[in-house]
Design a protein around this motif. Structure first.
Motif, short mmCIF file in Angstrom:
data_model
loop_
_atom_site.label_atom_id
_atom_site.label_comp_id
_atom_site.label_asym_id
_atom_site.label_seq_id
_atom_site.Cartn_x
_atom_site.Cartn_y
_atom_site.Cartn_z
N TYR A 137 1.95 6.74 0.94
CA TYR A 137 2.90 7.81 0.69
C TYR A 137 2.17 9.07 0.25
CZ TYR A 137 6.49 10.70 -1.34
OH TYR A 137 7.30 11.76 -1.63
N GLN A 138 1.18 8.88 -0.60
CA GLN A 138 0.41 10.04 -1.07
C GLN A 138 -0.20 10.80 0.09
OE1 GLN A 138 -2.13 10.37 -4.49
NE2 GLN A 138 -1.74 8.26 -4.99
N LYS A 139 -0.73 10.04 1.05
CA LYS A 139 -1.35 10.70 2.20
C LYS A 139 -0.33 11.52 2.96
CE LYS A 139 -5.31 7.90 3.38
NZ LYS A 139 -5.87 6.92 4.30
N TRP A 149 10.07 7.60 4.77
CA TRP A 149 9.97 6.94 3.47
C TRP A 149 11.33 6.86 2.78
CZ3 TRP A 149 5.58 4.59 1.92
CH2 TRP A 149 4.43 4.89 2.65
N GLN A 150 12.33 7.42 3.42
CA GLN A 150 13.70 7.28 2.95
C GLN A 150 13.90 7.52 1.48
OE1 GLN A 150 14.03 3.32 4.13
NE2 GLN A 150 13.96 3.83 6.28
N PHE A 151 14.21 8.71 1.21
CA PHE A 151 14.52 9.03 -0.18
C PHE A 151 15.82 8.38 -0.60
CE2 PHE A 151 11.37 12.41 -0.28
CZ PHE A 151 10.92 12.22 -1.57
N ARG A 168 0.83 -1.20 0.00
CA ARG A 168 0.00 0.00 0.00
C ARG A 168 0.87 1.26 0.00
NH1 ARG A 168 -3.66 0.01 4.99
NH2 ARG A 168 -4.43 1.92 4.06
N GLU A 169 2.15 1.08 -0.33
CA GLU A 169 3.09 2.21 -0.23
C GLU A 169 2.59 3.44 -0.97
OE1 GLU A 169 4.14 -0.82 -1.09
OE2 GLU A 169 5.90 -1.37 0.06
N ALA A 170 2.22 3.23 -2.25
CA ALA A 170 1.85 4.38 -3.08
C ALA A 170 0.73 5.18 -2.43
CB ALA A 170 1.43 3.92 -4.46
N GLU A 171 -0.26 4.47 -1.92
CA GLU A 171 -1.41 5.14 -1.31
C GLU A 171 -1.01 5.87 -0.03
OE1 GLU A 171 -4.11 2.32 0.32
OE2 GLU A 171 -4.81 3.88 1.69
N LEU A 173 4.97 21.36 10.33
CA LEU A 173 5.73 21.03 9.14
C LEU A 173 6.93 20.18 9.52
CD1 LEU A 173 5.73 21.41 6.18
CD2 LEU A 173 6.96 23.55 6.45
N LEU A 175 6.01 5.06 -5.71
CA LEU A 175 4.77 5.30 -6.43
C LEU A 175 4.76 4.54 -7.75
CD1 LEU A 175 4.62 9.17 -5.93
CD2 LEU A 175 3.14 7.51 -4.82
N ILE A 216 -5.52 5.51 -5.48
CA ILE A 216 -4.29 4.93 -6.00
C ILE A 216 -4.37 4.68 -7.50
CG2 ILE A 216 -5.05 2.62 -5.32
CD1 ILE A 216 -1.57 3.66 -4.71
N VAL A 225 2.44 12.76 1.88
CA VAL A 225 2.98 13.88 1.14
C VAL A 225 1.94 15.01 1.01
CG1 VAL A 225 2.47 13.39 -1.29
CG2 VAL A 225 4.71 14.26 -0.65
N VAL A 226 0.69 14.62 0.95
CA VAL A 226 -0.35 15.66 0.85
C VAL A 226 -0.37 16.50 2.12
CG1 VAL A 226 -2.84 15.97 0.94
CG2 VAL A 226 -1.82 14.60 -0.87
N ASP A 238 10.24 11.60 6.13
CA ASP A 238 11.60 11.06 6.14
C ASP A 238 11.61 9.55 6.25
OD1 ASP A 238 13.03 13.23 5.74
OD2 ASP A 238 13.62 13.57 7.83
N GLU A 289 7.44 16.34 8.27
CA GLU A 289 8.61 15.95 7.51
C GLU A 289 9.30 14.74 8.12
OE1 GLU A 289 10.95 19.46 6.80
OE2 GLU A 289 10.27 19.23 4.73
#
Lengths: 1089, 443
Positions: free
Chosen positions: A1025-1027, A1087-1089, A1020-1023, A1077, B301, B259, A1029-1030, A1085, A1081
């Motif tokens: 992560y979106q939350k 999520w480790q870029f 479910r990473e993509a989902e 903020l 993503l 998603i 980042v939003v 973080d 962050e």
């Protein structure tokens, strides 16, 4: 020496007056008069002791200062010849001083006499001080039946004797200079005979009027006549006002001294460019019309001081130095200030467009300011809270530093300025403690006082006032930072100086924006009192001035009556018709009485001089058609017998207002418009205050017969209108619908005609106004003004609706009595109420409003509401011990002092707080907390407090007329079940808690620190992560908008924002955005870029 | 997965290749975080940087005038001041408007442009600020944040009478590798797929993908496709489902909705990456951070496309070199903001201005969200690109501009694919560009 000594001199400075000369201060007569509203006293100031020995003044000793200041001098006077040129000037202030009488102008009498001083400015901008000689104080007493002309010398002798007894130390050769018989008429009660004899008593000095009055009123033993009491007339009129009335001078008008009738003063006493002597007989006063309606180019100084306070204390003159004084001088009528200067202690970097003058010692700063004032020679001094803070502070500070030459900032040479405490109380404005600093010849105009008088605001801080009127937030530097900036380097001091200049400029901008100069000068002209009275005194002096002027024309004299019968008995006030609460979705037409009370007084000729005493009714034998009986049972003579002076004053005021309004429509020039608008407003206010004057039981000339008659007529008219509307506009008269009066206030009636369109309602409204007006005595007139549609009537004096005057679109949303701006409400209440009203009235979406309330309540319970919306602010007026009951903000201030004394609020500050969750049974005052502290430590707020104590009442008020079971629906619905409480980061239990990472998706604890998600949430990473980042996105956006706004406010891009204005709505948001903020962050973080 | 085998298109044309050097480091935040920094440092760094640049230019242009700070100005004396411009705008929206009492005063329909004739410019340096007046200064041309040198004199009212304004002008440029690039190679630019919008057309995107990957058309088209060495996606590939991300709990059905667009995008990217290199930049509506510089879209993503080494996520602004040709561009926020706060003929004018001001985003941070840098201003353009592109523009346009030092820059506005169905091809050798339009309807 001291410029004006009043009854009680409270200054703590060295006694400058020899004790022997203090007699005047206590010479009021044996028994002090009862405390009155606006009791005014004349206080004599003696010329010879008002001045220092005439040694030439010392310059402040700073090199080059004189040259820098001299460029701001006024234009030199073009040479003139007193024999051939007239002097014309606008006067701004009139006072008097006691000096040796001039031989050619008085009745040849020796000894001290009052000399009036008129300060003003000519059209060319030259300052004028005109000494007026020969005008003597006087008053009247009733001439008893059995006192013949021969008894007058006896009376004089007796009075003279009593006065000498009371004032043993006076060096005045005589007290009572003249007693003569005059033919006058008392203003009080209707009389048939046109005049009868009165005695006019002239005394040597203005203060003696009060003394004589006391003696005569209490009784005096006259040789051969025995003990007699006298009723005095016009014995309570301030001397300067007396002079203005008799010379027909009104406040702020133009004065002309004809050629040959004045001479230049030989020994100049003032710093004015023109100093002239004349007799009061030669003064020509111009009425303020045509070319004399303009304003002279007088100079307005706006200033602000900064003090370096100690940490945790409000600055005190005994200890804390004055470090900067910013000055702005504007010439009336010009757009830009001519002087922008700041005086600083210690070096300060230059500022573009401003003269920065730096000095090494505080003494030099203060003296430079004195020199600046003297050079610039302002006519009007403005500022924010200058009367209570800045001016007294400067003077007291100079005393502490022993700078004897400092307080010479008046216009009179060598005359020192003094501070005294006063308290001003008036029924309209309440009691206010303040300090009075008399600066001779310069009018003080404290914008804070003006704001408190003219506007009802939730806060009067300069910040919120400028936010309210100028639409911008003011940067606020906390006084704990001020000292740090001062102790820094020239750059930090410059930072402070910029701030100080801004603070000095704001009052000037408020003055311009709200056109106070025009409005107040117009008010002074209309009511005839000096400008300085308008701020320092209440309403009644204005009415009294008009009554005295009018009486003088009609040969009336005004008795010195004091409170009638203790003043406690009230009378029945205005009628308010029962409100039929509800939400009206048909147009409601509003019928208003135009200036109802003034109209009633005019229509029925209600006045002091038309009131027929009950016992006189039979005696005078008046025909019934000659008098009118009011609904409250009083009898007044009709116009045919005697025209009242109050109706006459009102007629003049209202017809002048009509003219001003007509001119206003014609006027093109913005300045002319401003003047005319100021005038019509002043006229309206004055007309309305006449009624109040007659009803002020502790006022100057109360007459409850008049005021109760006025209200009784008012009640009758409202009832009459209601009946007439309902009788006329109904089905039986051929109308489609039955009209219904839903509510009626003091001077308006709200009618639902039953029609559906605004246009029809307007038509019927106009028709009704016309029909009903016809049934009233002129000039009472019912006007149709507006339609409310839709209309939410909550209860008496509480309603809201859309306000229509045109048929195509509504003008605005109008609300009455719905507390959206109350001080102790948090912003959430205001926003919620406004939003609900908007949804209900404008969008006509009741369901939407309900949903909005539910969402807000849910947000509150779920801790999603922005903290800044929950902040409640209260002013700390005294320290904790002085409050009888424990109050939330006081307790908090105490706690904050224990945490950090430097930043804790001190007396005079406003304390912002939020209510937090506390142990069960904690008192309300224990639950207050500093919002910053709450933010930093994640302390949970108490949503139930906000729900019950803040939101519920205003909400139920709005929704009860609309919604069944409003309370249940809104406050106890399913939306109130989900609650979220944050865990405080500083509580005891947290010390023992072990922090463990949890899965971002499902909060399951995860042991491996490198993981972000648990096994179940992988994929479910993509989902997720979106939350995350939003969340960051929104905060970034907010962060940018908030911090750049603060940069704009402070007016600098290259310097850090320092402002800590807790009055500013975005202060907490800014802080919170920063903190949130950083937290968001940390999540990102993971999520480790 | 090895992708080399895929470098041949289906028709057998080998795809041309170009040497790619990413130059995004200056836009990467790494571990820099919000710790209470304020924006003043960014302005300070910017002013400092430009003071170096402008000082020598000033000596050339106005050799006789002294350069001084605003503080040191003297009445009536000619001099030159270097400072940051601040434009005072009456209509500029403010966060404080949210608090204004009169609800009706808040403009309901947001105007597209906040300029008005009352606007005026203020010049500010570390020492102070001064209002600029005179006919030589056109407030509508400038925006807050631009650093310029101004020649003029202080008037009586503390205003500065402007005689001339010196902008930094184009930075120095590496020579264009005309001689090393012998054959035609193309870079494709596209922006604004906006996948996830209710009315987006999946077929149109698929046509583009098929064209790029050589699955479309005759041999001639395929040979053309084979010359495209790289695809740059300049932002707004998806439309964020903001309504689903308010923090309220959402049902699993809606979670799926959230998603879906990303999944769809991943599918598209995977197809392309299998065939050619791609750079994807974040745009204003992508799931990335908001403030400039926007950080690369997270690889989690795109589980599909990430597998390919040809798939690169870049920052916005994005800078790179292809066969010695310098590219610099953004997803459009900087230019859109200029359009709101200043006036100009077209989008290319705004782009040209940013180059002449040597600053990618002068309105950041004032009206454009931006990270509060404390040690540098990454948006200063230090070397002149050959191609300067800007995504998400209303329509396609391009122009070649020349700099005073012989610099030649191609400005390209990349239209929103969602609105226009178009991509842009730039020839690396000639720096000529043309439109590549797709339509799913028959004419």
């Amino acid at each position: 020496m001291e410029s004006k000594r009043r009854k009680s001199s409270t200054n703590s400075g060295p006694p400058l007056i020899p004790p022997s000369k203090r007699f005047q201060a206590n010479g009021e007569g044996p028994a002090p008069p009862e405390p009155m509203e606006e009791e005014d006293f004349d206080v004599d100031v003696f010329l010879e002791e008002a001045l220092l020995r005439d040694e030439e003044l010392m310059e402040s000793g700073v090199e080059g200062l004189a040259a820098r200041l001299s460029k701001w001098k006024r234009k030199t006077v073009t040479s003139f010849d007193s024999r051939s040129s007239n002097i014309v000037f606008q006067q701004l202030d009139i006072d008097y001083i006691v000096g040796e009488s001039e031989k050619d102008s008085t009745s040849g009498r020796a000894g001290p006499a009052a000399i009036l001083r008129i300060f003003g400015v000519t059209e060319e901008g030259n300052s004028v001080c005109c000494h007026v000689h020969g005008f003597e104080p006087y008053f009247y007493i009733s001439c008893l039946e059995d006192v013949g002309p021969d008894d007058i010398p006896k009376l004089r002798q007796a009075l003279e004797g009593r006065m000498r007894e009371a004032n043993r130390n006076s060096k005045s050769p005589s007290f009572v200079t003249k007693i003569e018989v005059v033919q006058k008429r008392s203003l009080m009660y209707f009389q048939l005979q046109k005049s009868r004899p009165f005695l006019k008593i002239t005394v040597a000095l203005p203060t003696m009027v009060a003394g004589c009055r006391g003696i005569l009123e209490r009784g005096i033993n006259i040789d051969g006549l025995g003990q007699k009491c006298f009723l005095t007339y016009e014995s309570n009129v301030l001397f300067a006002l007396r002079f203005m009335i008799d010379c027909e001078i009104v406040g702020g008008n133009w004065i002309e001294l004809p050629a040959g009738k004045y001479r230049e003063t030989t020994r100049k006493m003032s710093y004015c460019q023109l100093e002239l002597d004349t007799s009061y007989k030669n003064v020509i006063s111009h009425s303020s019309t045509g070319q004399y309606s303009k304003l002279a180019p007088f100079r307005i100084l706006s200033f602000d001081i900064e003090c370096a306070g100690r940490k945790g204390h409000f600055p005190e003159p005994e200890q804390d130095p004055v470090i900067q004084i910013a000055n702005l001088v504007t010439v009336q009528g010009e757009q830009r200030p001519m002087v922008r200067s700041v005086l600083t202690l210690k070096a300060c970097s230059p500022i573009v467009g401003a003269d920065v003058m730096s000095f090494d010692t505080e003494k030099e700063v203060l003296l430079a300011w004195r020199d600046l004032i003297r050079e610039v020679d302002p006519d009007i001094i403005i500022g924010y809270n200058i009367c209570k803070f800045d001016l007294p502070y400067l003077i007291e500070r100079a005393q502490v530093l022993k700078i004897g030459d400092f307080p010479l900032i008046g216009r009179i040479r060598n005359s020192r300025v003094r501070v005294r405490d006063t308290s001003f109380s008036s029924r309209q404005y309440g009691t206010r403690e303040s300090k009075e600093v008399t600066i001779e010849g310069r009018v003080q105009f404290d914008l804070l006082q003006v704001m408190q008088r003219d506007y009802k605001l939730s806060s009067y801080s300069l910040n919120s006032v400028s936010a309210h009127f100028l639409g911008e937030q003011k940067e606020d530097v906390h006084h704990s930072i001020i000292s740090d900036l001062q102790n820094g380097n020239p750059e930090t001091r410059r930072r402070l100086a910029v701030y100080c200049l801004k603070d000095a400029y704001l009052p000037q901008r408020l003055l311009d924006k709200l056109m106070f100069m025009y409005n107040y000068i117009e008010m002074a002209r209309v009511t005839g009192v000096p400008i300085s009275f308008l701020l320092s005194r209440g309403q009644s002096i204005k009415v009294l001035s008009q009554i005295l002027r009018k009486s003088r024309q009609r040969n009336f004299i005004v008795p010195n009556l004091k409170s009638q019968g203790g003043g406690q008995e009230g009378f029945e006030g205005a009628t308010v018709l029962e409100a039929k609460a509800g939400f009206y979705e048909k147009p409601i037409a509003t019928l208003d009485f135009a200036s109802l009370y003034p109209s009633i007084m005019m229509a029925y000729n209600l006045c002091y001089c038309t009131l027929v005493k009950a016992e006189d009714l039979n005696k005078l034998n008046l025909a019934p058609e000659m008098v009118s009986r009011t609904p409250s049972g009083e009898t007044f003579a009709k116009v045919t017998l005697e025209k009242g002076i109050l109706p006459e004053i009102l007629e003049e005021l209202l017809s002048a207002r009509k003219r001003a309004k007509a001119d206003l429509k014609e006027a093109k020039d913005p300045f002319e418009k401003a003047v005319l608008d100021g005038r019509q407003l002043a006229l309206k206010i004055s007309a309305n205050s006449v009624y109040g004057f007659t009803g002020a039981t502790v006022g100057q000339l109360p007459c409850l017969e008049i005021s109760s008659s006025v209200t009784s007529y008012g009640r009758q008219m409202i009832e009459h209108t209601k009946n007439l509307v309902e009788q006329h506009f109904n089905l039986s008269k051929g109308y489609e619908h039955q009209a219904e009066v839903v509510y009626g206030d003091t001077d308006s009636v709200m009618v639902q005609f039953g029609v559906h369109s605004v246009e029809e309602a307007m038509k019927l409204g106009r028709e009704a106004a016309e029909i009903i007006s016809g049934t009233f005595t002129k000039p009472i007139k019912l006007e149709f003004e507006k339609v409310y549609f839709p209309f939410l009537l909550i209860s008496k004096k509480r309603y809201a609706g859309l306000y229509w005057t045109k048929t195509n679109t509504y003008d605005k949303m109008d609300t009455k009595g719905i507390e959206t701006v109350r001080r102790d409400n948090c912003l959430l209440v205001k926003n919620l109420v406004n939003e609900c009203l908007h949804k209900i009235l404008v969008e006509r979406d009741v369901a939407g409003a309900v949903q909005y309330v539910k969402n807000t309540i849910s947000d509150l319970l779920m801790n999603r509401v922005d903290l800044s919306l929950l902040v409640i602010t209260k002013g700390l007026t005294k320290t904790g011990d002085d409050y009888a009951v424990k109050a939330a903000h006081v307790e908090l201030a105490e706690r904050m002092r224990k945490r950090d004394a430097a930043t804790a609020p001190t007396v005079g500050d406003r304390v912002p707080y939020v209510i937090i969750k506390a142990a069960k049974g904690a008192k309300a005052y224990e639950k207050s907390e500093d919002p910053i502290f709450v933010l930093e430590n994640n302390i949970p707020i108490d949503p139930h407090y906000y729900l019950e104590n803040q939101l519920s009442k205003p909400l139920l008020r709005i929704f009860e007329p609309i919604l069944k079971n409003a309370s249940k629906e809104l406050l106890h619905g399913s939306h109130t079940r989900a609650v979220s409480i944050s865990t405080p980061s500083n509580s005891g239990i947290m010390k023992f808690a072990k922090k463990q990472l949890s899965c971002i998706g499902c909060k399951t604890p995860i042991s491996d620190e490198s993981q972000t998600l648990c096994g179940h949430c992988n994929g479910r990473e993509a989902e997720l992560y979106q939350k995350t980042v939003v969340n960051v996105r929104e905060l970034e956006q907010l962060f940018g908008r908030l911090w750049t706004q603060c940069q704009r406010c402070q007016g600098s891009l290259h310097q850090d924002v320092l402002c800590t204005s807790r009055d500013c709505p975005i202060f907490y948001r800014r802080k919170k955005a920063q903190k949130d903020l950083a937290e968001a962050e940390v999540q990102l973080d993971r999520w480790q870029f | 997965m090895e992708v080399d085998t895929l470098r041949c298109l289906d028709g057998g044309f080998p795809r041309k290749q170009a040497t790619y050097t990413p130059q995004d480091e200056k836009y990467e935040l790494r571990r820099q975080r919000y710790k209470g920094q304020q924006y003043s440092h960014l302005y300070y760094c910017r002013l400092h940087k430009f003071r170096e640049i402008l000082t020598s230019a000033v000596k050339e242009r106005w050799p006789r005038f002294p350069v001084c700070t605003i503080l040191a100005l003297e009445d009536g004396k000619d001099c030159v001041v270097i400072g940051t411009l601040y434009k005072q705008m009456r209509l500029k929206p403010s966060i404080l408007d949210e608090y204004s009492k009169e609800r009706s005063h808040v403009a309901l329909a947001k105007p597209e442009n906040f300029t008005c004739p009352d606007d005026y410019l203020i010049l500010e340096d570390e020492s102070g600020r001064i209002k600029l007046v005179g006919d030589n200064v056109v407030p509508s041309h400038y925006v807050t944040g631009v650093v310029v040198a101004i020649c003029g004199q202080e008037g009586k009212d503390g205003e500065f009478n402007v005689q001339g304004i010196l902008e930094p002008n184009l930075p120095p440029q590496h020579p264009h590798p005309n001689n090393t690039v012998l054959d035609d190679k193309y870079v494709a630019f596209v922006s604004g797929f906006k996948i996830g919008r209710n009315d987006s057309n999946p077929l149109q995107v698929q046509l583009l993908v098929d064209h790029l990957t050589g699955h479309l058309g005759e041999e001639q088209e395929q040979s053309l496709s084979a010359q495209i060495v790289r695809l740059i996606i300049a932002g707004d590939s998806v439309e964020l489902q903001n309504n689903l991300l308010t923090g309220q709990s959402v049902s699993s059905k809606e979670q799926a909705k959230l998603i879906e667009p990303i999944k769809e995008l991943d599918l598209i990217l995977t197809q392309i990456a299998a065939s050619m290199p791609i750079d994807i930049m974040p745009g204003p509506n992508d799931p990335s951070n908001f403030s400039l510089p926007q950080q690369p879209l997270h690889k989690c993503l795109f589980p599909g496309a990430t597998v390919y080494s040809t798939f690169l996520t870049g920052t916005n602004p994005h800078q790179f070199e292809l066969d010695g040709v310098q590219f610099l561009g953004t997803s459009g926020q900087n230019i859109d903001d200029l359009d709101k706060y200043s006036e100009g003929g077209d989008r290319l004018d705004f782009m040209e201005r940013t180059l002449r001001w040597r600053h990618l985003a002068p309105t950041a941070p004032d009206t454009l969200g931006c990270y509060p840098f404390t040690d540098r201003d990454p948006f200063v353009i230090e070397s002149c690109p050959h191609v300067y592109f800007c995504g998400n523009q209303p329509s396609y346009s391009s122009r070649m501009i020349k700099g005073p030092g012989g610099q030649m820059v191609l400005l390209v506005c990349i239209p929103r694919f969602y609105d226009t169905g178009s991509a842009v091809l730039v020839n690396l050798r000639t720096l000529q560009c043309h439109l590549l339009a797709f339509s799913t309807t028959f004419c």
